[in-house]
Write an enzyme that holds these catalytic residues in place. Sequence first.
Site, PDB file in Angstrom:
ATOM      1  N   GLY A 182       6.717  19.170  91.326  1.00 44.74           N
ATOM      2  CA  GLY A 182       8.003  19.280  91.997  1.00 44.74           C
ATOM      3  C   GLY A 182       8.770  18.910  92.237  1.00 44.74           C
ATOM      4  O   GLY A 182       9.321  18.504  91.676  1.00 44.74           O
ATOM      5  N   ARG A 238      20.925  13.130  83.397  1.00 37.71           N
ATOM      6  CA  ARG A 238      22.870  12.808  82.872  1.00 37.71           C
ATOM      7  C   ARG A 238      22.665  11.267  82.594  1.00 37.71           C
ATOM      8  O   ARG A 238      23.232  11.214  81.413  1.00 37.71           O
ATOM      9  CB  ARG A 238      23.349  12.597  84.195  1.00 37.71           C
ATOM     10  CG  ARG A 238      25.240  12.193  84.287  1.00 37.71           C
ATOM     11  CD  ARG A 238      25.661  12.728  85.333  1.00 37.71           C
ATOM     12  NE  ARG A 238      26.613  11.511  85.711  1.00 37.71           N
ATOM     13  CZ  ARG A 238      27.219  10.547  85.394  1.00 37.71           C
ATOM     14  NH1 ARG A 238      26.574   9.850  85.692  1.00 37.71           N
ATOM     15  NH2 ARG A 238      28.822   9.989  85.265  1.00 37.71           N
ATOM     16  N   ARG A 298       4.704  23.788  87.514  1.00 39.98           N
ATOM     17  CA  ARG A 298       3.606  23.532  87.587  1.00 39.98           C
ATOM     18  C   ARG A 298       2.845  24.013  86.012  1.00 39.98           C
ATOM     19  O   ARG A 298       3.124  25.291  85.864  1.00 39.98           O
ATOM     20  CB  ARG A 298       2.472  23.737  88.310  1.00 39.98           C
ATOM     21  CG  ARG A 298       3.668  22.382  89.592  1.00 39.98           C
ATOM     22  CD  ARG A 298       2.382  22.744  90.744  1.00 39.98           C
ATOM     23  NE  ARG A 298       3.755  22.534  92.029  1.00 39.98           N
ATOM     24  CZ  ARG A 298       3.890  21.561  92.872  1.00 39.98           C
ATOM     25  NH1 ARG A 298       3.741  20.102  91.871  1.00 39.98           N
ATOM     26  NH2 ARG A 298       4.333  20.737  93.266  1.00 39.98           N
ATOM     27  N   ASP A 344       2.613  12.651  89.144  1.00 38.76           N
ATOM     28  CA  ASP A 344       1.917  11.600  89.009  1.00 38.76           C
ATOM     29  C   ASP A 344       1.192  12.894  87.744  1.00 38.76           C
ATOM     30  O   ASP A 344       0.730  12.573  86.620  1.00 38.76           O
ATOM     31  CB  ASP A 344       0.246  11.537  90.177  1.00 38.76           C
ATOM     32  CG  ASP A 344       0.081  12.676  91.001  1.00 38.76           C
ATOM     33  OD1 ASP A 344       0.161  13.834  90.751  1.00 38.76           O
ATOM     34  OD2 ASP A 344      -0.587  11.860  92.163  1.00 38.76           O
ATOM     35  N   THR A 350      10.216  12.529  92.923  1.00 36.87           N
ATOM     36  CA  THR A 350       9.232  13.365  93.338  1.00 36.87           C
ATOM     37  C   THR A 350       9.552  12.874  95.619  1.00 36.87           C
ATOM     38  O   THR A 350      10.008  11.532  95.131  1.00 36.87           O
ATOM     39  CB  THR A 350       7.981  13.217  94.579  1.00 36.87           C
ATOM     40  OG1 THR A 350       7.131  14.003  95.092  1.00 36.87           O
ATOM     41  CG2 THR A 350       7.146  11.671  93.876  1.00 36.87           C
ATOM     42  N   ILE A 351       9.783  13.543  96.078  1.00 40.25           N
ATOM     43  CA  ILE A 351      10.074  13.676  97.589  1.00 40.25           C
ATOM     44  C   ILE A 351       9.057  12.430  98.137  1.00 40.25           C
ATOM     45  O   ILE A 351       9.601  11.980  99.134  1.00 40.25           O
ATOM     46  CB  ILE A 351      10.720  14.705  98.022  1.00 40.25           C
ATOM     47  CG1 ILE A 351       9.756  15.743  98.429  1.00 40.25           C
ATOM     48  CG2 ILE A 351      11.557  15.514  97.682  1.00 40.25           C
ATOM     49  CD1 ILE A 351       9.755  16.598  99.464  1.00 40.25           C
ATOM     50  N   ASP A 352       7.675  12.398  97.515  1.00 37.12           N
ATOM     51  CA  ASP A 352       7.058  12.379  98.403  1.00 37.12           C
ATOM     52  C   ASP A 352       6.617  10.940  98.394  1.00 37.12           C
ATOM     53  O   ASP A 352       5.853   9.700  98.726  1.00 37.12           O
ATOM     54  CB  ASP A 352       4.982  12.818  97.731  1.00 37.12           C
ATOM     55  CG  ASP A 352       6.111  14.313  97.964  1.00 37.12           C
ATOM     56  OD1 ASP A 352       6.045  14.692  98.992  1.00 37.12           O
ATOM     57  OD2 ASP A 352       5.053  15.197  97.207  1.00 37.12           O
ATOM     58  N   ASP A 378       4.411   9.291  96.290  1.00 36.38           N
ATOM     59  CA  ASP A 378       3.578   9.016  96.317  1.00 36.38           C
ATOM     60  C   ASP A 378       2.871   8.226  95.034  1.00 36.38           C
ATOM     61  O   ASP A 378       2.078   8.742  94.401  1.00 36.38           O
ATOM     62  CB  ASP A 378       2.362   9.983  96.121  1.00 36.38           C
ATOM     63  CG  ASP A 378       3.085  10.601  96.209  1.00 36.38           C
ATOM     64  OD1 ASP A 378       3.850  11.093  95.410  1.00 36.38           O
ATOM     65  OD2 ASP A 378       2.320  11.732  95.852  1.00 36.38           O
ATOM     66  N   ARG A 428      11.347  18.178 126.952  1.00 32.13           N
ATOM     67  CA  ARG A 428       9.844  18.803 126.367  1.00 32.13           C
ATOM     68  C   ARG A 428       9.451  18.056 125.034  1.00 32.13           C
ATOM     69  O   ARG A 428       9.859  16.648 124.353  1.00 32.13           O
ATOM     70  CB  ARG A 428      10.371  19.545 124.895  1.00 32.13           C
ATOM     71  CG  ARG A 428      10.569  21.502 126.001  1.00 32.13           C
ATOM     72  CD  ARG A 428      10.516  22.143 124.970  1.00 32.13           C
ATOM     73  NE  ARG A 428      11.463  23.319 126.560  1.00 32.13           N
ATOM     74  CZ  ARG A 428      12.132  24.489 125.900  1.00 32.13           C
ATOM     75  NH1 ARG A 428      12.468  24.498 124.189  1.00 32.13           N
ATOM     76  NH2 ARG A 428      12.506  25.430 126.899  1.00 32.13           N
ATOM     77  N   MET A 439       6.994  16.868 104.988  1.00 31.69           N
ATOM     78  CA  MET A 439       5.991  16.576 103.437  1.00 31.69           C
ATOM     79  C   MET A 439       5.273  16.024 103.347  1.00 31.69           C
ATOM     80  O   MET A 439       5.688  14.483 104.355  1.00 31.69           O
ATOM     81  CB  MET A 439       7.026  17.192 102.712  1.00 31.69           C
ATOM     82  CG  MET A 439       7.103  18.989 102.670  1.00 31.69           C
ATOM     83  SD  MET A 439       7.711  19.404 101.194  1.00 31.69           S
ATOM     84  CE  MET A 439       7.809  20.958 101.148  1.00 31.69           C
ATOM     85  N   GLY A 440       5.119  15.292 101.805  1.00 32.70           N
ATOM     86  CA  GLY A 440       4.516  13.783 101.951  1.00 32.70           C
ATOM     87  C   GLY A 440       3.234  14.068 100.924  1.00 32.70           C
ATOM     88  O   GLY A 440       2.466  13.255 100.558  1.00 32.70           O
ATOM     89  N   ARG A 441       2.777  15.053 100.705  1.00 30.99           N
ATOM     90  CA  ARG A 441       1.373  15.504 100.022  1.00 30.99           C
ATOM     91  C   ARG A 441       0.583  14.837 100.927  1.00 30.99           C
ATOM     92  O   ARG A 441       0.325  14.073 102.159  1.00 30.99           O
ATOM     93  CB  ARG A 441       1.140  15.090  98.196  1.00 30.99           C
ATOM     94  CG  ARG A 441       2.397  16.075  98.280  1.00 30.99           C
ATOM     95  CD  ARG A 441       1.637  16.618  96.567  1.00 30.99           C
ATOM     96  NE  ARG A 441       2.064  14.854  95.531  1.00 30.99           N
ATOM     97  CZ  ARG A 441       1.830  15.472  95.000  1.00 30.99           C
ATOM     98  NH1 ARG A 441       1.039  16.215  94.392  1.00 30.99           N
ATOM     99  NH2 ARG A 441       1.362  13.968  94.518  1.00 30.99           N
ATOM    100  N   GLY A 469      13.774   7.797 115.625  1.00 33.93           N
ATOM    101  CA  GLY A 469      13.610   7.590 117.115  1.00 33.93           C
ATOM    102  C   GLY A 469      12.672   7.873 117.264  1.00 33.93           C
ATOM    103  O   GLY A 469      11.976   7.941 119.060  1.00 33.93           O
TER     104      GLY A 469
END
Lengths: 320, 320, 320, 320
Positions: free
Chosen positions: D11, D21, D72, D103, D125-127, D129, D162, D169-171, D185
Amino acid sequence: MKRIGILTSGGDAPGMNAAIRAVVRKAIFEGMEVYGINYGYAGLVAGDIRKLSVSDVGDKIQRGGTFLYSARYPEFGSEEGQLKGIEQLKKFGIEGLVVVGGDGSYMGARALTKHGFPAIGLPGTIDNDIPGTDFTIGFDTSINTVLESIDRIRDTATSHERTFIIEVMGRGAGDIALWSGIAGGAEQVIIPEVDFNMEEVAAKIQEGRDRGKKHSLIVVAEGVMSGNEFADELAKYGDFHARVTVLGHVQRGGSPTAKDRVLASRFGVRAVELLKEGKGGLCIGIRDNKIIASDIVDTLENGKHRIDLDLYDLSKQISF
Amino acid sequence: MKRIGILTSGGDAPGMNAAIRAVVRKAIFEGMEVYGINYGYAGLVAGDIRKLSVSDVGDKIQRGGTFLYSARYPEFGSEEGQLKGIEQLKKFGIEGLVVVGGDGSYMGARALTKHGFPAIGLPGTIDNDIPGTDFTIGFDTSINTVLESIDRIRDTATSHERTFIIEVMGRGAGDIALWSGIAGGAEQVIIPEVDFNMEEVAAKIQEGRDRGKKHSLIVVAEGVMSGNEFADELAKYGDFHARVTVLGHVQRGGSPTAKDRVLASRFGVRAVELLKEGKGGLCIGIRDNKIIASDIVDTLENGKHRIDLDLYDLSKQISF
Amino acid sequence: MKRIGILTSGGDAPGMNAAIRAVVRKAIFEGMEVYGINYGYAGLVAGDIRKLSVSDVGDKIQRGGTFLYSARYPEFGSEEGQLKGIEQLKKFGIEGLVVVGGDGSYMGARALTKHGFPAIGLPGTIDNDIPGTDFTIGFDTSINTVLESIDRIRDTATSHERTFIIEVMGRGAGDIALWSGIAGGAEQVIIPEVDFNMEEVAAKIQEGRDRGKKHSLIVVAEGVMSGNEFADELAKYGDFHARVTVLGHVQRGGSPTAKDRVLASRFGVRAVELLKEGKGGLCIGIRDNKIIASDIVDTLENGKHRIDLDLYDLSKQISF
Amino acid sequence: MKRIGILTSGGDAPGMNAAIRAVVRKAIFEGMEVYGINYGYAGLVAGDIRKLSVSDVGDKIQRGGTFLYSARYPEFGSEEGQLKGIEQLKKFGIEGLVVVGGDGSYMGARALTKHGFPAIGLPGTIDNDIPGTDFTIGFDTSINTVLESIDRIRDTATSHERTFIIEVMGRGAGDIALWSGIAGGAEQVIIPEVDFNMEEVAAKIQEGRDRGKKHSLIVVAEGVMSGNEFADELAKYGDFHARVTVLGHVQRGGSPTAKDRVLASRFGVRAVELLKEGKGGLCIGIRDNKIIASDIVDTLENGKHRIDLDLYDLSKQISF
């Protein structure tokens, strides 16, 4: 300790509201009460003080500035001012104080501590120039604000083949310039901690041109000289037509970043934990990614903020 | 017409890339070819010209600046330069030209038209000061960029109780100052189109203070005077400690807003439609929310950009 | 008229606070008083009403949402509810009412008008689906929010060669999809106002692939079908592995854009001007870039929001 | 080592371009050459490889995604694929490889290392992890993107009273949820690392309502369950009308933050330093604010990303 106070002092920084919110909520979570003091030490001496509830800090975490207002108040340097402040705190039954601000704010907290009143300092300033911490509340937001401006200026620089000089804040410290300069891909970063040679600056721009580089961005920390002075000096070494942008007070505002909000929350929670145990005379920081508390007297007297010179070396190796 | 050229000229503006993209795609949709000319009229005269494909304008719509680069090139004011430019266009088989830029760019397009070469001008400048249109490409992005800065400065102003002066671009026009000032809730907006009296400016700040107003924002168009001059003048009328921010080149950059991208697309499509029919000597604009084409000679000679003075009156009624 | 009320109703939209601010400030400028009604018609009937001062609308212009809160309140469809509302208004000495919201809000304003109580509607909804105006308060902010998301998704789409489907709001109207789709350079825009054929959608994606296009973005208005339904349908026509993003409520929030703040200010000022003259039963709009007021009964009964189909045609010509 | 390669895999994440760079520039600074491999391991096996110059990485640092594309490619799990990859690397004279990714990408780097080809992994990766580092490239940008959405949704939540559920996300990791939830918050944060009880979730919302809280935000990590499932479950415990927003792929895109660009630059520079010394089989990370390199085999086999549970505790103490 059952009742604590909080004030913000000196230049405001994004994330101060998040710190206040964390102090209020953590204290209430611990069964304590929190009083907010408006306008920093000026409001303390004047008794501009009120109780804060959970709803007072609702819808505040995302706001720039400080809803307790801030002020510079040199009168708090005198013992008279300090004793008057302690008198006010006692009048409201306040037993401990959290101060969010820069080094001027820490001076006040140290003075209160010396008079036996437990005070804890949280580093809140965009300049990242406070001893006792790797990062201050507001720094991350500030470098991202500067970065947005650099990205915008690069659009124009790329379209026109020019040299742009961007003056950024930081008082005596080069942290804002260094981090935003690396992140912005600036060709050169000029900071007060490292001597520079204008002839070399000019030569480096020229080398870039010779290699076909269409534009050049130079980030100058205000602690070195003003952007306009820099441009005037640079002009003595060649035909560079530099455009100067002085980013100014936009760097102090804006909604805080995620990192600044979390950092402020962690600092605020730790301050309450310490005051709850009756501890004062400390300043909170983050060191090597861990929240720490240091003696405020020792930190102010022997500590010194040190810019990350490895990062400066890195900038030399990937910016050309 | 089967082959057209496009160039961007003068100060760059966000949305220029969206205009180029629309011209290229619409022309290809109509079975025509498009050649891109780098560096405005300078590149035209120098023959810095290449064919553009659909993929050349891919991933460009969101980018600030102009990927064809821009340049100021006063030499195109001479007949010699103009004829040289036409020679280059003919060499590449180009039969019509789209010029995106400000009034300098229109002058060039008018000259080409007078020499019998069909050229069409698209208004591209953040200043919104081009005759023949209510809005220019880049204006909407620019006022939003200024607005973000005003919002940030207000955070600090609110925290500290100060007067802030914000100098914005616009050349001789007050549009950027007026729109961003109203949107930013500035207390006062100073534009070149309307005389102002510094004594009244000072009195208005004082009135606000007397009412308990904690801060005051004044947006000053660069066409009036510099922010620093304004602060110096203001200081003669009272103790205002004004902080000055000069927004500078950040106003020219950034990813274009939705409105600017759509406007640029509509302008680009119309230009190709006209060139396809063999029409030149026109400039495109939006008037009363409709895309129009006007005679470029007439527009430059008799047209005049007019700021919306009703909006100025409105600002007086809701900003105090 | 010396005392007016204001409420916001239905779905909230960025710029509602700017409209309230303009109404309050303009009214005070004209020597009138303004009462704010919380929670729309529900609060009106319940008498949740308070006087608003200039400072109540300070530091609000930049905020999303509505500080008067909003609510859907179908009970106001009954004559009983309406008469109860008028009773409350009279109790507070309120002589005219400004209602900011969508068509449900207009219904309420029409009902009040029919009962002889002067009410004026301002179009406030992100959906841009209100008759009597070209643009509603909140629409510009919303399309820019969607645009930011499209720009972010394109980063990922470009990196991975995929088809992305983005479902956007708009209720029965395709305006958000159309404007954000053009601005975002989406390959296809699917709106309820124009029939589409899934086989052609699939063929167009395939054509792009055959030309070497690495990714494809399709913006689908919620008024057509959900993004997930669309993806399922599309999958019947080929191997497209479409990823779906449903933008959801982020589209309703955020700090309003410059255009939305100025539009809201102009609408608010005009509403007060009309009420001051004793006029009600109107709705405010912008038509061909001019602020207009139309009969609210006639507008609701005979008006109809029309999407700009020329813009849809344009999207077909430059998006492929 | 004189010639190295670089690829991005899995990803995409904001900051990957900044890493590429830095690798290219640092390598050239050290007198080395860099080859870019398109489409991750797929392009490696296919030989989609080209030399990168300084200008190839110009104007890229601010861009989301990866200009080397990502993919992938499970086939690289086989020895056949790996040996084919090494063959391609040797054909181009490449002696070491930098792999930026998650990974799966590390697995590939480990395999190359086991075959005797020096490869170094950078966590992208943004996750957040990946073992061997406190923070990954892209995480900081991602939490700020989520935060912007939470801030926008709160505008609407505040206006309407409401309960909002935001799926992020985060797997398998809760880092994105935890950091953005604290910073935003949110009243409650639900992460896979800590069990939760829906009855308590419902009770906490009810407590807030009883205290007069107008709205409630719950951030749910995708690793727990989908936002819609969560809403359905929650509905069994009371009348909560929760609105669900699934943030989706917007979280992967966008211009990287300052922190992500600097982190990516530091990681890239360190990778080149190590390869220059002939070292491979390592993965780079940041631990306690220091750049580290760990054995990639050991890290994958024995390392494990651990979420900061102190931060989770903190969230419980200040969010209610």
